[in-house]
Design an enzyme around this catalytic site. Sequence first.
Site, PDB file in Angstrom:
ATOM      1  CB  THR A 168      -0.936   0.002   1.223  1.00  0.00           C
ATOM      2  OG1 THR A 168      -1.836  -1.099   1.120  1.00  0.00           O
ATOM      3  CG2 THR A 168      -1.736   1.290   1.319  1.00  0.00           C
ATOM      4  CB  SER A 193       2.347  -7.804   1.619  1.00  0.00           C
ATOM      5  OG  SER A 193       1.179  -7.605   2.381  1.00  0.00           O
ATOM      6  CB  THR A 234      -0.008  -3.648   6.431  1.00  0.00           C
ATOM      7  OG1 THR A 234      -1.240  -3.588   5.709  1.00  0.00           O
ATOM      8  CG2 THR A 234       0.647  -2.278   6.456  1.00  0.00           C
ATOM      9  CG  ASP A 235      -3.054  -7.601   3.632  1.00  0.00           C
ATOM     10  OD1 ASP A 235      -3.371  -6.671   4.401  1.00  0.00           O
ATOM     11  OD2 ASP A 235      -3.788  -7.977   2.684  1.00  0.00           O
TER      12      ASP A 235
END
Length: 328
Positions: A11, A55, A88-89
């Site tokens: 992101t 990610s 971030t995932d």
Amino acid sequence: MHVTVLSTGGTIASSDDAAGAGAAPTKSGAELLDAVPGLDAYATADVEEVAQVPSFEIDRETLERVGDRVAALNADSDVDAVVVTHGTDTLEETGFYLDAALRPSTPVVLTGAQRMPDEVSPDGPANLLAAFRAAAAIHERDGSGVFVAFNESLHAARVATKAHTSKLETFASPGPGPVATLDHAGVQFHRPPRNEADHVPATDLGATVHVVASGSGVDADLFDAAVDDGAGGIVLQATGLGNTTTALGRAVERTAPDLPVVVASRSAAGRTVPVYGSVGGGEKLREYGALFAGDLPAHKARLKLQLALAADGVEPRDVFETFEAHGD
């Protein structure tokens, strides 16, 4: 101090497609650095583009490639710290993998964003600045390890987890809390910055390990399918202290003597401990030969088991809890 930035997408590097096709990474690592004034007050930097993906699409090859670059930079005396920009995932999985597999002596700080650069008040620049500030502070203390810098907090990669889908303060450290917090006065450490994951001396993630989740009424179909598919190991996402349904307990009973089964908990904090003696209870799972993940969540226990299966001279029971007798 000199920092090498490894850019992987996410992101922090994404923009929304005007045609409505959805967001995707478009910005280079160099563009991310250019958007943050004041970085040169903390370090000089160069940038490497390792990947350009969200990610949730990071695969084994990409993760191992990040590991290879971190290992090489860790051995480079001209590099004082590494910053990884990442979605971030799965950021916490990459951080845990780097810490467990490599135990770098050079500070490695991962960061990302919850808002894209073209959204109102994007958080990527502030998080990237925090990563540089944290890396410099760790370097000054002769610290080491892998960390997550996000929303003015610094978390150890071993315990860091994404706790909210969209809030800016998404990353948390259940149990020990953050390693440090950042404010206008500097970086305040709450405990020494160091490698916190157990070292498993391998980087290969080729072993097939499936995660099977327990819950009310869950049968053993997925567990048995994983075994029939030739899995090298299974991580059970159990409930509470490490308990499963009766059906899954029976599956562990017939499987654990020949295949490593690691019990993790779906609870956000606390560790797995064998207590209950019914068929799916943790004490029975221990008797059947299951191993226990401690306070590692299932997705990190999966990576640890993959590394253990690849490491020379290491057995899964060497790196997971066994509880040889009830109550130990």
